[in-house]
Design an enzyme around this catalytic site. Structure first.
Site, short mmCIF file in Angstrom:
data_model
loop_
_atom_site.label_atom_id
_atom_site.label_comp_id
_atom_site.label_asym_id
_atom_site.label_seq_id
_atom_site.Cartn_x
_atom_site.Cartn_y
_atom_site.Cartn_z
N TYR A 1 -9.08 -11.02 10.91
CA TYR A 1 -9.00 -11.76 9.87
C TYR A 1 -9.14 -13.39 10.07
CZ TYR A 1 -9.24 -7.73 6.77
OH TYR A 1 -9.40 -7.25 6.09
N HIS B 1 -1.35 -0.11 5.44
CA HIS B 1 -1.59 1.04 6.89
C HIS B 1 -1.81 2.59 7.01
CE1 HIS B 1 -5.19 -2.48 7.94
NE2 HIS B 1 -4.93 -2.22 6.62
N TYR C 1 -11.57 6.74 19.09
CA TYR C 1 -12.19 5.80 18.27
C TYR C 1 -12.75 4.27 18.38
CZ TYR C 1 -13.64 10.35 16.37
OH TYR C 1 -14.63 11.44 16.50
N GLN D 1 0.85 -1.30 -0.06
CA GLN D 1 -0.07 -0.12 -0.06
C GLN D 1 0.53 1.42 0.27
OE1 GLN D 1 -2.92 -0.48 3.37
NE2 GLN D 1 -3.22 -2.60 2.71
#
Length: 384
Positions: free
Chosen positions: A271, A158, A260, A91
């Site tokens: 997963y 991420h 959060y 990513q």
């Protein structure tokens, strides 16, 4: 004096002339029957983000490390010189591109990217001056890294690294937890946080975690996973979406000092199938306004303020990677800080990486991956 028109005059040797094969304009109908027109504009190699310049041309990032200046009609793409080296893979790579709120006066551009360093990789934010001389290709000058993820870690997932400027000129940056989970709750790491900074990277004295250590002074919120969309609504309220694990993607109203919950709570599961307590089990954490299971894999986010889609003013448009969709969300009081609900989604047939609003009020989306197209979306009744 910087003249945006001179960008289009860069020499052909430094420009990549480009024309798509003839493709018919198509229409897409949403889950509730709304029809939009979709027109291909240009094509890229793993595009990640875009922003519009004052003359209607664009800057587009490609994940492998190229920043492109793109003519308004998509017919010419010119690589911008001076882009920082990136850690490309997974990513990671070149990410967001955002203009300073006073770009017309100061010509400052912000880029996010993954970089190598001691311990592995991490996201960074660089600020530079976009410059061009007549007859030369555009370039970045005075490139300086003004923020970094700490610590650098192994793996290439991420990063998050989305930027949004608030109405007061403060800069907010999403910092993913790099698939390490626990740093999202740690005060000695800026992973898994939204950070709030001055436009030069300096830490404001009124951030909410001033008494939690030097690193924590930059935090605005904590307990995040992987946030690939960040936007202010018309009332100055900040919203962010983030990818959940297996289930539990979120759209969150971002409030100063809030936690959060990741990885302690989530509306998804790990997963490996192991459960995570959901948000309803604890009042210690701020609950999402919208939670998606099955996931949409949200990426890209704009809160619309144009006139072309008159009925969408104040609404949010979110790109979907796994869902291959454009997801339309509405805020209870028209984007002035109300609660959010999904209204409809458009099946785009490809992974959507980025969503932006154009100068004329049209919407633009970037498809993900090699050959990712830039598409211009307009109401079907006004398409030309």
């Amino acid at each position: 004096m910087f003249r945006m028109s001179s960008l289009a005059a860069a020499p052909l040797l430094s420009a990549l002339a480009f024309a798509l094969p003839a493709e018919a304009e198509t229409t897409v109908e949403s889950s509730k029957g709304t029809t939009i027109a979709v027109a291909p504009v240009a094509e890229f190699n793993e595009p990640w983000a875009m922003t519009f310049l004052p003359d209607g041309s664009m800057l587009v990032t490609e994940k492998s490390g190229t920043l492109l200046h793109v003519a308004a009609d998509g017919q010419e793409k010119t690589p911008v010189a001076g882009t920082p080296a990136v850690a490309y893979g997974g990513q990671g790579g070149l990410g967001d591109v955002v203009l300073h709120p006073n770009f017309a006066e100061n010509r400052l551009v912000y880029l996010t990217f993954a970089e190598e360093g001691e311990g592995g990789q991490g996201a960074a934010v660089a600020r530079a001056r976009l410059a061009v001389d007549d007859g030369e290709r555009p370039r970045l000058e005075n490139v300086a890294v003004i923020w970094r993820q700490v610590p650098k870690v192994s793996g290439m997932g991420h990063y998050s690294h989305r930027i949004a400027f608030g109405p007061d000129g403060m800069m907010f940056v999403t910092s993913g937890e790099r698939q390490k989970k626990t740093p999202a709750q740690a005060m000695d790491s800026n992973l898994g946080k939204i950070v709030r900074l001055h436009d030069d990277g300096a830490v404001p004295s009124d951030n909410p975690f001033q008494s939690d250590g030097e690193m924590a002074r930059q935090f605005w919120t904590i307990g995040h996973r992987n946030m690939l969309g960040l936007a202010f609504d018309g009332g100055g309220q900040l919203w962010a979406h983030e990818m959940g694990p297996r289930g539990g993607d979120e759209l969150n109203r971002i409030e100063k000092g809030a936690n959060y919950g990741w990885p302690n709570v989530s509306n998804g599961e790990n997963y490996d199938g192991s459960p995570i307590p959901d948000h309803a089990t604890s009042d210690a954490y701020t609950k999402p306004e919208i939670s998606w299971t099955p996931v949409i894999a949200p990426a890209g986010f704009v809160i619309y303020d144009g006139d072309l889609f008159a009925d969408w003013k104040g609404d949010g448009l979110i790109g979907g990677l796994r869902s291959q969709a454009l997801v339309h969300v509405a805020f209870e009081d028209g984007g002035q800080g109300g609660t959010a609900t999904e209204v409809e989604r458009f099946d785009m047939g490809q992974r959507v990486r980025e969503v932006e609003q154009g100068p004329d009020g049209a919407l633009f989306v970037l498809e993900d991956g090699p050959g990712g197209r830039l598409l211009k979306l307009t109401p079907a009744s006004t398409a030309k």
